[in-house]
Design a protein around this motif. Structure first.
Motif, PDB file in Angstrom:
ATOM      1  N   VAL A  56      24.885  33.718  28.005  1.00  0.00           N
ATOM      2  CA  VAL A  56      24.178  35.003  28.132  1.00  0.00           C
ATOM      3  C   VAL A  56      25.199  36.179  28.380  1.00  0.00           C
ATOM      4  O   VAL A  56      25.141  37.072  28.131  1.00  0.00           O
ATOM      5  N   VAL A  57      26.308  36.161  29.056  1.00  0.00           N
ATOM      6  CA  VAL A  57      27.110  36.970  29.673  1.00  0.00           C
ATOM      7  C   VAL A  57      27.936  37.417  28.499  1.00  0.00           C
ATOM      8  O   VAL A  57      28.112  38.665  28.081  1.00  0.00           O
ATOM      9  N   GLY A  58      28.415  36.575  27.619  1.00  0.00           N
ATOM     10  CA  GLY A  58      29.329  36.953  26.518  1.00  0.00           C
ATOM     11  C   GLY A  58      28.170  37.578  25.436  1.00  0.00           C
ATOM     12  O   GLY A  58      28.599  38.624  25.082  1.00  0.00           O
ATOM     13  N   ASN A  59      27.136  37.194  25.249  1.00  0.00           N
ATOM     14  CA  ASN A  59      26.085  37.830  24.272  1.00  0.00           C
ATOM     15  C   ASN A  59      25.828  39.299  24.977  1.00  0.00           C
ATOM     16  O   ASN A  59      25.625  40.230  24.142  1.00  0.00           O
ATOM     17  N   ALA A  60      25.557  39.434  26.233  1.00  0.00           N
ATOM     18  CA  ALA A  60      25.248  40.533  26.699  1.00  0.00           C
ATOM     19  C   ALA A  60      26.455  41.647  26.464  1.00  0.00           C
ATOM     20  O   ALA A  60      26.262  42.946  26.148  1.00  0.00           O
ATOM     21  N   PHE A  61      27.591  41.114  26.662  1.00  0.00           N
ATOM     22  CA  PHE A  61      28.591  42.065  26.386  1.00  0.00           C
ATOM     23  C   PHE A  61      28.704  42.618  24.896  1.00  0.00           C
ATOM     24  O   PHE A  61      28.825  43.595  24.864  1.00  0.00           O
ATOM     25  N   PHE A  62      28.459  41.480  24.114  1.00  0.00           N
ATOM     26  CA  PHE A  62      28.653  41.967  22.811  1.00  0.00           C
ATOM     27  C   PHE A  62      27.532  42.958  22.488  1.00  0.00           C
ATOM     28  O   PHE A  62      27.602  43.852  21.455  1.00  0.00           O
ATOM     29  N   ILE A  63      26.358  42.827  23.070  1.00  0.00           N
ATOM     30  CA  ILE A  63      25.171  43.710  22.658  1.00  0.00           C
ATOM     31  C   ILE A  63      25.306  44.989  23.327  1.00  0.00           C
ATOM     32  O   ILE A  63      25.213  46.220  22.490  1.00  0.00           O
ATOM     33  N   VAL A  64      25.913  45.113  24.434  1.00  0.00           N
ATOM     34  CA  VAL A  64      26.189  46.428  24.979  1.00  0.00           C
ATOM     35  C   VAL A  64      27.292  47.156  24.162  1.00  0.00           C
ATOM     36  O   VAL A  64      27.337  48.348  24.069  1.00  0.00           O
ATOM     37  N   ALA A  66      28.175  46.688  21.080  1.00  0.00           N
ATOM     38  CA  ALA A  66      27.617  47.161  19.618  1.00  0.00           C
ATOM     39  C   ALA A  66      26.616  48.140  19.860  1.00  0.00           C
ATOM     40  O   ALA A  66      26.808  49.117  19.041  1.00  0.00           O
ATOM     41  N   GLY A  67      25.965  48.261  20.805  1.00  0.00           N
ATOM     42  CA  GLY A  67      25.022  49.700  21.172  1.00  0.00           C
ATOM     43  C   GLY A  67      25.936  50.867  21.472  1.00  0.00           C
ATOM     44  O   GLY A  67      25.495  51.899  20.717  1.00  0.00           O
ATOM     45  N   ALA A  70      27.427  51.700  17.874  1.00  0.00           N
ATOM     46  CA  ALA A  70      26.448  52.253  17.012  1.00  0.00           C
ATOM     47  C   ALA A  70      25.965  53.644  17.469  1.00  0.00           C
ATOM     48  O   ALA A  70      25.815  54.712  16.734  1.00  0.00           O
ATOM     49  N   GLY A  71      26.001  53.851  18.838  1.00  0.00           N
ATOM     50  CA  GLY A  71      25.725  55.340  19.284  1.00  0.00           C
ATOM     51  C   GLY A  71      26.850  56.283  18.693  1.00  0.00           C
ATOM     52  O   GLY A  71      26.559  57.390  18.508  1.00  0.00           O
ATOM     53  N   PHE A  72      28.153  55.892  19.214  1.00  0.00           N
ATOM     54  CA  PHE A  72      29.281  56.609  18.586  1.00  0.00           C
ATOM     55  C   PHE A  72      29.273  57.012  17.096  1.00  0.00           C
ATOM     56  O   PHE A  72      29.381  57.911  16.540  1.00  0.00           O
ATOM     57  N   PHE A  73      28.980  55.999  16.191  1.00  0.00           N
ATOM     58  CA  PHE A  73      28.928  56.350  14.930  1.00  0.00           C
ATOM     59  C   PHE A  73      27.676  57.079  14.612  1.00  0.00           C
ATOM     60  O   PHE A  73      27.816  57.979  13.518  1.00  0.00           O
ATOM     61  N   ALA A  74      26.576  57.118  15.310  1.00  0.00           N
ATOM     62  CA  ALA A  74      25.477  57.815  14.830  1.00  0.00           C
ATOM     63  C   ALA A  74      25.771  59.330  15.192  1.00  0.00           C
ATOM     64  O   ALA A  74      25.507  60.377  14.403  1.00  0.00           O
ATOM     65  N   ARG A  75      26.550  59.796  16.245  1.00  0.00           N
ATOM     66  CA  ARG A  75      27.098  60.840  16.812  1.00  0.00           C
ATOM     67  C   ARG A  75      28.168  61.485  15.894  1.00  0.00           C
ATOM     68  O   ARG A  75      28.389  62.605  15.862  1.00  0.00           O
TER      69      ARG A  75
END
Length: 110
Positions: A56-64, A66-67, A70-75
């Protein structure tokens, strides 16, 4: 919101009913259980919960992460385009290398 909760529940159900996960736990965890150190079931449960917490901790790290990316690339569309070209070039290079690689297994099939 209803669609999101339904997708989440379907994902949970898919994971819980996945026989590969059960086989992994049945084959991997018992080698770390020591009957001399106490209740075997409790040790197995503790090992399973530890693996679950790390996942859960590892996946949460990847999710945050990746978000954020993705936000950086959107801007920054220029960086997004550069990333696409760089990744496309890298994947094409890997494909060419795999296609032209001569291994013992490939030679033995001829």
């Amino acid at each position: 919101m209803r669609a999101l909760s339904l997708a989440f529940m379907m994902g949970c159900l898919t994971c819980l009913l996945n026989p590969k996960v059960a086989i992994l736990y049945i084959s991997l965890l018992p080698q770390f259980v020591d009957p001399e150190r106490g209740h075997v079931g409790l040790q197995g449960l503790l090992l399973g919960l530890t693996q679950l917490a790390v996942g859960v901790v590892g996946n949460a790290f990847f999710i945050v992460t990746a978000g954020s990316v993705a936000g950086f690339f959107a801007r920054h569309p220029l960086w997004q385009r550069l990333h696409r070209y760089a990744m496309g070039t890298a994947l094409a290079g890997f494909a060419v290398r795999i296609a032209t690689e001569r291994t013992g297994a490939a030679v033995a099939l001829r």
